[in-house]
Design a protein around this motif. Structure first.
Motif, PDB file in Angstrom:
ATOM      1  N   ARG A  44     -13.541 -13.626   0.605  1.00 57.50           N
ATOM      2  CA  ARG A  44     -12.179 -13.439   0.294  1.00 57.50           C
ATOM      3  C   ARG A  44     -11.579 -14.916   0.915  1.00 57.50           C
ATOM      4  O   ARG A  44     -10.334 -15.215   0.352  1.00 57.50           O
ATOM      5  N   ASP A  79       0.737  -1.210   0.003  1.00 57.49           N
ATOM      6  CA  ASP A  79      -0.022  -0.050   0.004  1.00 57.49           C
ATOM      7  C   ASP A  79       0.900   1.311   0.053  1.00 57.49           C
ATOM      8  O   ASP A  79       0.734   2.120  -0.695  1.00 57.49           O
ATOM      9  N   ARG A 109      -7.113  -2.007  -8.712  1.00 61.34           N
ATOM     10  CA  ARG A 109      -6.553  -3.597  -8.778  1.00 61.34           C
ATOM     11  C   ARG A 109      -5.372  -3.759  -9.823  1.00 61.34           C
ATOM     12  O   ARG A 109      -4.556  -4.769  -9.821  1.00 61.34           O
TER      13      ARG A 109
HETATM   14  C1  S3P Z   1      -8.169  -2.935   0.524  1.00 59.80           C
HETATM   15  C2  S3P Z   1      -7.276  -3.202   1.605  1.00 59.80           C
HETATM   16  C3  S3P Z   1      -6.140  -1.849   1.868  1.00 59.80           C
HETATM   17  C4  S3P Z   1      -5.874  -1.388   0.658  1.00 59.80           C
HETATM   18  C5  S3P Z   1      -7.075  -0.743  -0.234  1.00 59.80           C
HETATM   19  C6  S3P Z   1      -8.114  -2.078  -0.557  1.00 59.80           C
HETATM   20  C7  S3P Z   1      -8.976  -4.051   0.479  1.00 59.80           C
HETATM   21  O1  S3P Z   1      -4.948  -2.566   2.364  1.00 59.80           O
HETATM   22  O2  S3P Z   1      -5.119  -1.934  -0.348  1.00 59.80           O
HETATM   23  O3  S3P Z   1      -7.845  -0.044   0.729  1.00 59.80           O
HETATM   24  O4  S3P Z   1      -9.586  -4.636  -0.539  1.00 59.80           O
HETATM   25  O5  S3P Z   1      -9.252  -5.083   1.309  1.00 59.80           O
HETATM   26  P1  S3P Z   1      -4.905  -2.972   3.924  1.00 59.80           P
HETATM   27  O6  S3P Z   1      -5.241  -4.362   4.140  1.00 59.80           O
HETATM   28  O7  S3P Z   1      -3.110  -2.731   4.231  1.00 59.80           O
HETATM   29  O8  S3P Z   1      -5.653  -2.090   4.686  1.00 59.80           O
END
Ligand code: S3P
Length: 172
Positions: free
Chosen positions: A141, A34, A58
């Protein structure tokens, strides 16, 4: 273990915090996907979602993952959705060691209620909507998360115990 270690799991499961601690304990590099995303784009994840949408996020997230140096022993903390799009999970299993941090939904709700504002998928949800959302999303998921080579289950804030388990796995 010589290859990269990929930490996967739902938002709030502690991937970034534990990943950093794990890398420190092993004296190896740490990458937070991230953070790399934000650095590369010069936008927060919220801003990126607002301007370009989730599909673009994505696509770029997958490219970023696959650009990590697979020859290097390092800890990579992924985003909560990373394993669930394209062939990312397969790619991580092929190129490294995947560990699923499986925090209970109750623990995730408690943690995420306090830190939902910088997460585009959560920021507009009330407390009760957050609980429903988390349970539903985890269910969707799990099919991906459960493909991890190792799974660490935990229900409480016991970071120390989880970190010890991570170190044991990484030393195999
Ligand atoms: C997401 C998780 C986030 C980040 C985005 C989408 C998700 O990361 O990649 O907001 O789809 O679960 P973290 O798991 O580090 O919060």
């Amino acid at each position: 273990m010589q290859s990269s270690i990929f930490l996967i799991g739902f938002m709030g499961s502690g991937k970034s915090f534990l990943g950093k601690e794990l890398a420190k304990s092993l004296s190896i590099d740490f990458i937070d996907l991230d953070h790399s995303f934000v650095e590369q784009n010069g936008l927060s994840i919220n801003e990126f979602f607002e301007q370009f949408g989730e599909t673009a996020f994505r696509e770029q997230e997958s490219i970023l993952l696959k650009n990590t140096d697979i020859k290097k022993k390092q800890v990579v903390s992924t985003g909560g959705g990373t394993p669930c799009f394209f062939d990312n999970m397969e790619w991580m299993n092929f190129n490294g060691t995947t560990i699923f941090l499986n925090a209970s939904a109750d623990l995730l709700v408690q943690r995420l209620d306090k830190e939902k504002m910088h997460r585009p998928l959560l920021k507009s949800l009330s407390y009760s909507q957050l609980g429903e959302f988390i349970e539903k999303k985890i269910e969707e998921r799990l099919a991906f998360y459960n493909q991890a080579k190792y799974i660490i289950n935990f229900e409480q804030n016991n970071e120390h115990t989880v970190l010890e388990k991570l170190i044991q796995i990484a030393q195999k």
